[in-house]
Design an enzyme around this catalytic site. Structure first.
Site, short mmCIF file in Angstrom:
data_model
loop_
_atom_site.label_atom_id
_atom_site.label_comp_id
_atom_site.label_asym_id
_atom_site.label_seq_id
_atom_site.Cartn_x
_atom_site.Cartn_y
_atom_site.Cartn_z
N ARG A 77 0.86 -1.19 0.00
CA ARG A 77 0.00 0.00 0.00
C ARG A 77 0.90 1.24 0.00
NH1 ARG A 77 -2.83 2.85 5.02
NH2 ARG A 77 -3.86 4.47 3.82
N HIS A 121 -3.15 10.82 1.21
CA HIS A 121 -2.50 10.60 2.51
C HIS A 121 -1.86 11.94 2.92
CE1 HIS A 121 -0.89 7.21 5.25
NE2 HIS A 121 -0.52 8.35 5.82
N GLU A 166 -7.16 8.14 7.04
CA GLU A 166 -7.36 8.74 8.36
C GLU A 166 -8.01 10.13 8.29
OE1 GLU A 166 -3.78 8.37 10.69
OE2 GLU A 166 -3.79 6.20 10.51
N ASN A 294 -7.04 1.46 10.50
CA ASN A 294 -5.71 1.73 11.05
C ASN A 294 -5.82 1.74 12.56
OD1 ASN A 294 -5.20 2.21 8.35
ND2 ASN A 294 -4.70 4.37 8.59
N TYR A 296 -3.60 1.56 16.32
CA TYR A 296 -2.32 1.61 17.03
C TYR A 296 -2.43 1.51 18.53
CZ TYR A 296 -0.26 3.10 12.63
OH TYR A 296 0.16 3.14 11.33
N GLU A 353 -3.28 -0.34 8.35
CA GLU A 353 -2.09 0.05 9.12
C GLU A 353 -2.18 -0.54 10.52
OE1 GLU A 353 -1.18 4.24 9.47
OE2 GLU A 353 -1.70 4.60 7.38
#
Ligand code: IFM
Length: 447
Positions: A77, A121, A166, A294, A296, A353
């Site tokens: 990606r 992005h 995002e 995504n 984290y 991600e």
């Protein structure tokens, strides 16, 4: 020992983004993006770092593709830099910019790696920012034209596309919290940009259907998880409100065709109105093939009067954090995916991600990043669990292939499974690279 197993058909991958890795900021006809301007503004990025050279992937993309091949991934990606292909944001295509991505795509395909392209992005052409950027609806028109041009150029060989990465970061973090480019601090700007990004997503999806009829398109929101500190109703409600900012605000419009009313009213109370134009929600809620997620970090959340917009106080589960300071909460990954599936149904999900920041340095040609391997093991174990629970996870793409320009943190924060020396651009695969390679080859790992 326990074996953590993955289905044979899961796609493995790695992810990057244009401004974070390409460099060559003023080569090949590229013009500045909002991140060039922001990073060159004193005080915005740690140590005054910027993406002028980044990882120099613009010149070293063949080497990077060889690392992907060695890793054994199915997919890569990457994002297209809008100011490289349409330097002024609107108007003529820049043939040199287009050729760069054509070369990269060909290189990937020749090496049996499927490209997955992100259109946005965060590197908005500065020329558009000067006309109002994402606060202006004209940028939506410009994005649609840019998306169409890219579908026409590459849609015959690339079938998987992501419109926006995002949107929470590109709107609220950038225009309300002021931490990312363009660095504004207005809630109204945050709300306007969030809505315009979603309309832009919808417009791109509509065009995609005509230009790439057999392709697959989605977007990639970031979500964290906030688990109520106690089962007191006030803690449960505070977590729900805080989660709503990333989850419902960016997903209800796409999957339900409406914004969460509680948040619309909360923003209104703070003086920020959601400005809908007829037809916006129909555009935004067009069917898409997948949701990119995504993930984290996560935490516990407790009600605290006056704490931020949502009166939710973040309490880390324990003292484990990655080097960027984000609490580690692998179980939150399981919970958020389960919750998304329960809320929005069986929408196929790519983990677009997931990864960890650890700032290990290279020593004698090696980088021992055991902590990153532990993080990946815990988070991949959550993926394996959620697959077993019936959630349709189609793929997992680690963030990131390379250490790179970590936005407002500059080069100080390293997320790569490949170490980059930012003076020489030398790449050194870390221990996590070899661990991930082994996991891809086996389809399982042991804990
Ligand atoms: O580096 C970023 C990426 O650009 C977007 N998602 C989060 C990553 C780590 O902060």
């Amino acid at each position: 020992m326990t074996t953590i197993q993955f289905p044979d058909n899961i796609k493995w991958g790695a992810a990057t983004a244009s401004y974070q890795i390409e460099g060559a900021a003023s080569e090949g006809g590229r013009k500045p993006s909002i991140w060039d301007v922001f990073s060159h503004t004193p005080g915005k990025v740690r140590r005054g770092d910027h993406g002028d050279e980044a990882c120099d992937s613009y010149h070293r993309y063949k080497e990077d593709v060889q690392y992907l091949k060695e890793l054994g991934v199915d997919m890569y990606r990457f994002s297209i830099a809008w100011p490289r292909v349409i330097p002024n944001g609107t108007g003529e295509l820049n043939p040199e910019g287009v050729q760069y991505y054509r070369n990269l795509i060909n290189e990937l395909i020749e090496n049996d790696i499927e490209p997955m392209i992100t259109l946005y992005h965060w590197d908005l052409p500065q020329a558009l920012q000067e006309k109002g950027g994402w606060e202006s609806r004209e940028t939506i028109d410009a994005f649609e034209a840019y998306a169409k041009a890219m579908f026409e150029e590459f849609g015959d060989v690339v079938s998987k596309w992501i419109t926006i990465n995002e949107p929470w970061c590109a709107s609220f973090l950038s225009n309300y919290l002021g931490i990312h480019a363009p660095g504004k601090t207005s809630l109204q700007a945050g709300v306007d940009v969030s809505h315009h990004l979603l309309v832009a997503h919808g417009r791109a999806v509509k065009v995609f259907r005509d230009v790439v009829p057999n392709g697959e398109i989605g977007y990639a929101p970031n979500v964290g998880w906030m688990e109520p500190y106690t089962d007191r109703q006030e803690d449960i409600d505070a977590c729900k409100r805080a989660m709503m900012w990333q989850k419902e605000w960016f997903m209800d419009p796409v999957f339900k065709g409406s914004y969460p009313e509680e948040l619309v009213q909360l923003f209104k109370k703070e003086g920020a109105d959601l400005k809908l134009v007829d037809g916006d929600l129909e555009l935004i809620s067009q069917p898409i093939e997948f949701m990119g997620i995504n993930y984290y970090t996560g935490s516990l959340g407790r009600y605290k009067e006056g704490e931020g917009l949502f009166e939710a106080e973040e309490i880390p589960l324990d003292n484990r954090r990655t080097d960027i300071g984000w609490p580690i909460y692998a179980d939150g990954f399981y919970r958020v995916l389960k919750d998304l599936n329960e809320t929005y149904g069986d929408v196929p999900i790519y983990i677009t991600e997931n990864g960890a920041c650890y700032n290990h340095e290279e020593k004698d040609g090696e980088v021992n990043d055991k902590e990153r391997i532990d993080y990946l093991k815990q988070h991949l174990a959550s993926i394996s669990r959620v697959v077993e629970a019936g959630v349709p996870i189609k793929g997992y793409l680690v963030w990131s292939l390379l250490d790179n320009f970590e936005w407002a943190f500059g080069y100080e924060m390293r997320f790569g499974i490949i170490h980059v020396n930012f003076r020489t651009f030398e790449r050194t695969p870390k221990d996590s690279f070899y661990w991930y390679k082994q996991t891809i080859t086996n389809g399982w790992f042991e804990v």
